[in-house]
Write an enzyme that holds these catalytic residues in place. Sequence first.
Site, PDB file in Angstrom:
ATOM      1  N   GLY A 194      42.774  46.119  97.564  1.00 20.29           N
ATOM      2  CA  GLY A 194      42.966  47.565  97.661  1.00 20.29           C
ATOM      3  C   GLY A 194      42.302  48.250  96.493  1.00 20.29           C
ATOM      4  O   GLY A 194      41.080  48.276  96.376  1.00 20.29           O
ATOM      5  N   GLU A 195      43.098  48.841  95.621  1.00 22.21           N
ATOM      6  CA  GLU A 195      42.615  49.577  94.456  1.00 22.21           C
ATOM      7  C   GLU A 195      41.612  50.661  94.854  1.00 22.21           C
ATOM      8  O   GLU A 195      40.531  50.759  94.297  1.00 22.21           O
ATOM      9  CB  GLU A 195      42.015  48.634  93.415  1.00 22.21           C
ATOM     10  CG  GLU A 195      43.032  47.729  92.761  1.00 22.21           C
ATOM     11  CD  GLU A 195      42.462  47.008  91.553  1.00 22.21           C
ATOM     12  OE1 GLU A 195      42.921  47.309  90.438  1.00 22.21           O
ATOM     13  OE2 GLU A 195      41.563  46.152  91.740  1.00 22.21           O
ATOM     14  N   HIS A 196      42.003  51.472  95.827  1.00 26.94           N
ATOM     15  CA  HIS A 196      41.192  52.614  96.212  1.00 26.94           C
ATOM     16  C   HIS A 196      42.076  53.603  96.959  1.00 26.94           C
ATOM     17  O   HIS A 196      43.213  53.304  97.324  1.00 26.94           O
ATOM     18  CB  HIS A 196      39.995  52.190  97.087  1.00 26.94           C
ATOM     19  CG  HIS A 196      40.390  51.521  98.378  1.00 26.94           C
ATOM     20  ND1 HIS A 196      40.304  50.160  98.566  1.00 26.94           N
ATOM     21  CD2 HIS A 196      40.877  52.024  99.541  1.00 26.94           C
ATOM     22  CE1 HIS A 196      40.715  49.856  99.784  1.00 26.94           C
ATOM     23  NE2 HIS A 196      41.078  50.980 100.391  1.00 26.94           N
ATOM     24  N   ALA A 197      41.526  54.780  97.172  1.00 21.77           N
ATOM     25  CA  ALA A 197      42.160  55.796  98.010  1.00 21.77           C
ATOM     26  C   ALA A 197      41.133  56.262  99.031  1.00 21.77           C
ATOM     27  O   ALA A 197      39.926  56.088  98.853  1.00 21.77           O
ATOM     28  CB  ALA A 197      42.651  56.971  97.163  1.00 21.77           C
TER      29      ALA A 197
END
Length: 331
Positions: free
Chosen positions: A245-248
């Site tokens: 993940g580590e995103h928007a």
Amino acid sequence: MNDEPDPAPAIASTVASVPPAFFVHAQALCESPHIGSGSRVWAFAHVLPGAHIGADANICDGVFIENDVVVGDRVTIKCGVQLWDGLRIGDDVFIGPNATFTNDPFPRSRQHLDSYPVTVVEDGASIGANATLLPGVRVGRNAMVGAGAVVTRDVPPNAKVVGNPGRIVGYVGAEPSARRDPVGRPLALAAGSRELGVGGARLVALPTFRDLRGDLTVAEFDEHVPFPVKRVFLVYDVPGREVRGEHAHLACHQFIVCVRGSVRLLVDDGEHRAEAILDTPALGAHIPPLVWGTQYDYSPDAVLAVFASEHYDAADYLRTYEAFLEHVSAP
């Protein structure tokens, strides 16, 4: 001929009489003029001429700071720390006693690199006593590196890292929110769904039917998944210390279910953070756009199913936490 005295000596004398705006202990050796107002350099510290130290910093006994080092405002550096060339320390950073920074991955006596890797500790981060950071890593803003940890790779913003090699065990300001009842069912199931208090993200209990033949869990796309699904992908075989993940997203909604094993989910809207433990197919998580999502601490058998409202579009991603904060804080 002008008989008036040259004013230069008087001006020089006046300037020399102005006390510095920072404090240096009589037993310290501070060769740098680049020290901010209110900073304190204590006994037996040695600051080389090229170092830059911000305002209101506290450099404790026995600290050594090389030339190509930048230290921000309100930084505390405890005893026995050496900051070598290539270090960039942000504002409000705490560095604990005897924390060790390295700047050469393969050091040899009397052999020097032409340039040194840049190691960055971002604003508000804390480095615990006796922690070791390898060359070139970046510790994200507000992260916490535990005492004795060995940091071999970048640390995400707000992450808590411990161990050797360092691994993420949590995030500052977020505690796991899913727990189980005495027969193993997640407590969230009783409520149907529950807001996590972060940008509209919520946990959703999926109906589960149990009998002697086994369990069956159902997700209605017009009820439990609150958007039309255009894409589904699976994440699995993730080593336990890796972070996904580590995103928007700017526009894409996601609905996440851990169909096997367990994983920890972090959501962050730029002001608030929350965690959930996804450890049953009967519990899903809805992540709306403009919510930073991270998954970590995968069990060896974990399989994560992700339902997305949009087809893949690289332009829909905010891939760095700095870009995300800038976007969500824009007027």
